[in-house]
Motif scaffolding. Sequence first.
Motif, PDB file in Angstrom:
ATOM      1  N   SER A  75     -18.677   2.787 -18.062  1.00  0.00           N
ATOM      2  CA  SER A  75     -17.844   2.680 -17.490  1.00  0.00           C
ATOM      3  C   SER A  75     -17.764   1.370 -17.389  1.00  0.00           C
ATOM      4  O   SER A  75     -18.676   0.690 -16.896  1.00  0.00           O
ATOM      5  CB  SER A  75     -17.412   3.611 -15.579  1.00  0.00           C
ATOM      6  N   SER A  76     -16.490   0.634 -17.563  1.00  0.00           N
ATOM      7  CA  SER A  76     -16.134  -1.197 -16.891  1.00  0.00           C
ATOM      8  C   SER A  76     -15.724  -1.191 -15.440  1.00  0.00           C
ATOM      9  O   SER A  76     -15.918  -2.457 -14.723  1.00  0.00           O
ATOM     10  CB  SER A  76     -15.338  -1.534 -18.446  1.00  0.00           C
ATOM     11  N   ASP A  77     -15.412   0.188 -15.146  1.00  0.00           N
ATOM     12  CA  ASP A  77     -14.745  -0.207 -13.833  1.00  0.00           C
ATOM     13  C   ASP A  77     -15.419   1.328 -13.182  1.00  0.00           C
ATOM     14  O   ASP A  77     -15.183   1.728 -12.045  1.00  0.00           O
ATOM     15  CB  ASP A  77     -13.693  -0.053 -13.423  1.00  0.00           C
ATOM     16  N   PRO A  78     -16.582   1.171 -12.590  1.00  0.00           N
ATOM     17  CA  PRO A  78     -17.717   2.057 -11.614  1.00  0.00           C
ATOM     18  C   PRO A  78     -16.813   2.304 -10.278  1.00  0.00           C
ATOM     19  O   PRO A  78     -17.338   2.851  -9.487  1.00  0.00           O
ATOM     20  CB  PRO A  78     -18.807   1.865 -12.115  1.00  0.00           C
ATOM     21  N   ALA A  79     -16.675   1.532 -10.024  1.00  0.00           N
ATOM     22  CA  ALA A  79     -16.160   1.224  -8.899  1.00  0.00           C
ATOM     23  C   ALA A  79     -15.140   2.074  -8.348  1.00  0.00           C
ATOM     24  O   ALA A  79     -14.640   2.394  -7.054  1.00  0.00           O
ATOM     25  CB  ALA A  79     -16.174  -0.263  -7.905  1.00  0.00           C
ATOM     26  N   ALA A  80     -13.714   2.718  -8.955  1.00  0.00           N
ATOM     27  CA  ALA A  80     -13.116   3.471  -8.326  1.00  0.00           C
ATOM     28  C   ALA A  80     -13.887   4.530  -8.582  1.00  0.00           C
ATOM     29  O   ALA A  80     -13.256   4.957  -7.848  1.00  0.00           O
ATOM     30  CB  ALA A  80     -12.779   3.219  -9.754  1.00  0.00           C
ATOM     31  N   VAL A  81     -14.975   5.178  -9.020  1.00  0.00           N
ATOM     32  CA  VAL A  81     -15.135   6.175  -8.352  1.00  0.00           C
ATOM     33  C   VAL A  81     -16.206   6.118  -7.327  1.00  0.00           C
ATOM     34  O   VAL A  81     -16.561   7.325  -6.542  1.00  0.00           O
ATOM     35  CB  VAL A  81     -15.594   6.685  -9.813  1.00  0.00           C
ATOM     36  N   MET A  82     -17.364   5.148  -7.757  1.00  0.00           N
ATOM     37  CA  MET A  82     -18.211   5.074  -6.814  1.00  0.00           C
ATOM     38  C   MET A  82     -18.336   5.160  -5.359  1.00  0.00           C
ATOM     39  O   MET A  82     -18.728   4.855  -4.233  1.00  0.00           O
ATOM     40  CB  MET A  82     -18.785   3.827  -6.794  1.00  0.00           C
ATOM     41  N   LEU A  83     -16.529   3.959  -4.844  1.00  0.00           N
ATOM     42  CA  LEU A  83     -16.941   3.539  -3.776  1.00  0.00           C
ATOM     43  C   LEU A  83     -15.666   4.939  -2.869  1.00  0.00           C
ATOM     44  O   LEU A  83     -16.080   4.434  -1.737  1.00  0.00           O
ATOM     45  CB  LEU A  83     -15.773   2.372  -3.645  1.00  0.00           C
ATOM     46  N   PRO A  84     -14.901   5.568  -3.667  1.00  0.00           N
ATOM     47  CA  PRO A  84     -15.161   6.421  -2.628  1.00  0.00           C
ATOM     48  C   PRO A  84     -16.428   7.052  -2.414  1.00  0.00           C
ATOM     49  O   PRO A  84     -15.701   8.324  -1.653  1.00  0.00           O
ATOM     50  CB  PRO A  84     -13.574   7.147  -4.121  1.00  0.00           C
ATOM     51  N   PHE A  85     -16.931   7.821  -3.388  1.00  0.00           N
ATOM     52  CA  PHE A  85     -17.706   8.779  -2.719  1.00  0.00           C
ATOM     53  C   PHE A  85     -18.748   8.010  -2.089  1.00  0.00           C
ATOM     54  O   PHE A  85     -19.523   9.019  -1.032  1.00  0.00           O
ATOM     55  CB  PHE A  85     -18.917   8.454  -4.840  1.00  0.00           C
ATOM     56  N   LEU A  86     -18.751   6.552  -2.285  1.00  0.00           N
ATOM     57  CA  LEU A  86     -19.943   6.125  -1.033  1.00  0.00           C
ATOM     58  C   LEU A  86     -19.608   5.776   0.281  1.00  0.00           C
ATOM     59  O   LEU A  86     -19.755   6.342   1.522  1.00  0.00           O
ATOM     60  CB  LEU A  86     -20.582   4.773  -1.476  1.00  0.00           C
ATOM     61  N   ARG A  87     -17.883   6.550   0.887  1.00  0.00           N
ATOM     62  CA  ARG A  87     -17.148   5.857   1.965  1.00  0.00           C
ATOM     63  C   ARG A  87     -17.516   8.162   2.263  1.00  0.00           C
ATOM     64  O   ARG A  87     -17.705   8.067   3.828  1.00  0.00           O
ATOM     65  CB  ARG A  87     -16.009   5.768   1.874  1.00  0.00           C
ATOM     66  N   GLN A  88     -17.291   9.010   1.442  1.00  0.00           N
ATOM     67  CA  GLN A  88     -18.068  10.099   1.511  1.00  0.00           C
ATOM     68  C   GLN A  88     -19.690  10.100   2.327  1.00  0.00           C
ATOM     69  O   GLN A  88     -19.971  11.059   2.609  1.00  0.00           O
ATOM     70  CB  GLN A  88     -17.608  10.810   0.724  1.00  0.00           C
ATOM     71  N   ALA A  89     -20.057   9.867   0.952  1.00  0.00           N
ATOM     72  CA  ALA A  89     -21.884   9.804   1.213  1.00  0.00           C
ATOM     73  C   ALA A  89     -21.601   9.761   3.114  1.00  0.00           C
ATOM     74  O   ALA A  89     -22.674   9.515   3.931  1.00  0.00           O
ATOM     75  CB  ALA A  89     -22.353   9.553   0.685  1.00  0.00           C
ATOM     76  N   ARG A  90     -21.707   8.181   3.794  1.00  0.00           N
ATOM     77  CA  ARG A  90     -21.528   7.476   4.683  1.00  0.00           C
ATOM     78  C   ARG A  90     -21.256   8.713   6.115  1.00  0.00           C
ATOM     79  O   ARG A  90     -21.875   9.065   6.980  1.00  0.00           O
ATOM     80  CB  ARG A  90     -21.020   5.959   5.171  1.00  0.00           C
ATOM     81  N   ALA A  91     -20.009   8.841   5.051  1.00  0.00           N
ATOM     82  CA  ALA A  91     -19.776  10.159   6.555  1.00  0.00           C
ATOM     83  C   ALA A  91     -20.125  11.580   6.961  1.00  0.00           C
ATOM     84  O   ALA A  91     -19.760  12.041   7.818  1.00  0.00           O
ATOM     85  CB  ALA A  91     -18.210  10.058   6.285  1.00  0.00           C
ATOM     86  N   ALA A  92     -20.986  11.302   5.281  1.00  0.00           N
ATOM     87  CA  ALA A  92     -21.769  13.418   5.820  1.00  0.00           C
ATOM     88  C   ALA A  92     -22.691  12.351   6.585  1.00  0.00           C
ATOM     89  O   ALA A  92     -23.943  13.542   6.321  1.00  0.00           O
ATOM     90  CB  ALA A  92     -21.993  12.799   4.732  1.00  0.00           C
ATOM     91  N   GLY A  93     -23.167  11.335   6.437  1.00  0.00           N
ATOM     92  CA  GLY A  93     -24.922  11.340   7.328  1.00  0.00           C
ATOM     93  C   GLY A  93     -25.648  10.565   6.732  1.00  0.00           C
ATOM     94  O   GLY A  93     -27.349   9.725   7.137  1.00  0.00           O
TER      95      GLY A  93
END
Length: 279
Positions: A75-93
């Motif tokens: 992927s040339s733009d991994p942030a497009a999927v990684m940042l939403p996942f990381l926000r979800q991961a933070r919210a999950a603990g």
Amino acid sequence: MNTPGAILVIGATGTTGRRVSAGLIAEGHRVKAAGRNATPVEGAQAVRFDWDEPATWDDAVDGADRVYLVPPIGSSDPAAVMLPFLRQARAAGVHRAVLLSSSAIPAGGPAVGRVHQALPGLFEEWAVLRPSWFMQNFTGSAPHARSIREDGAILTASGEGRVGFIDAEDIAAVAVRALTDAQAPNTDLVLTGPQTLSYDDVAAIITEVTDRPVVHRHLTFEQLRDRWAAEIPLEFATMLAGMDRAIADGAEDRTSDTVLRLTGRPPGTFRAFVERNVS
């Protein structure tokens, strides 16, 4: 005393992920081994995870408090999927994240550089691993390994540029420390082997160790870009060829003491790696 949560390892059967998983399991940590096929990993809980399928994210982060992040491949733009996942991961603990990036990509740079830049704002405990080129690039199904087997040649646009090639075993050893030490690094860590080598040096070492002639063929940026573009999207091919051009300009001609400092042992040499892994 709170019981530590599990450590989620994304890409748990990949080059670094399987080594990180093994290192964590050997130290007695609970591991959730995440991958597209939920491939069983001995001693770990296998869980299905796909960057492009957000429906798989909840189960992956459930019960985890730390995560090892391998970006989506190609992927040339991994942030497009990684940042939403990381926000979800933070919210999950999840409270600590260790990201696999590259020595060639600084915070705010292209591709995973945007994720690197965002990480300190998402997690209080974090690290970004920025390894130089993998020694494993010369084994298995990697392009250099294929061209060595098929043509007795390594093809690059790196010229006489030098690289501090590093063994994935050493990358994983640092990742285990970054994930489990009481104090998170909270910085980015450039990881290299003990010396820099040109691809001419690499070819000579492989020739000496295997007794099979290997040469380094010098390509232009355009030749390498077009060669890559036959297999992967042009944008990504251009980025990879640009990394070779940067090597030619000296961008990777450096070594670091990170492996020794974090693990207590020096990184392995390329010759020793070839002796063990290239036949």
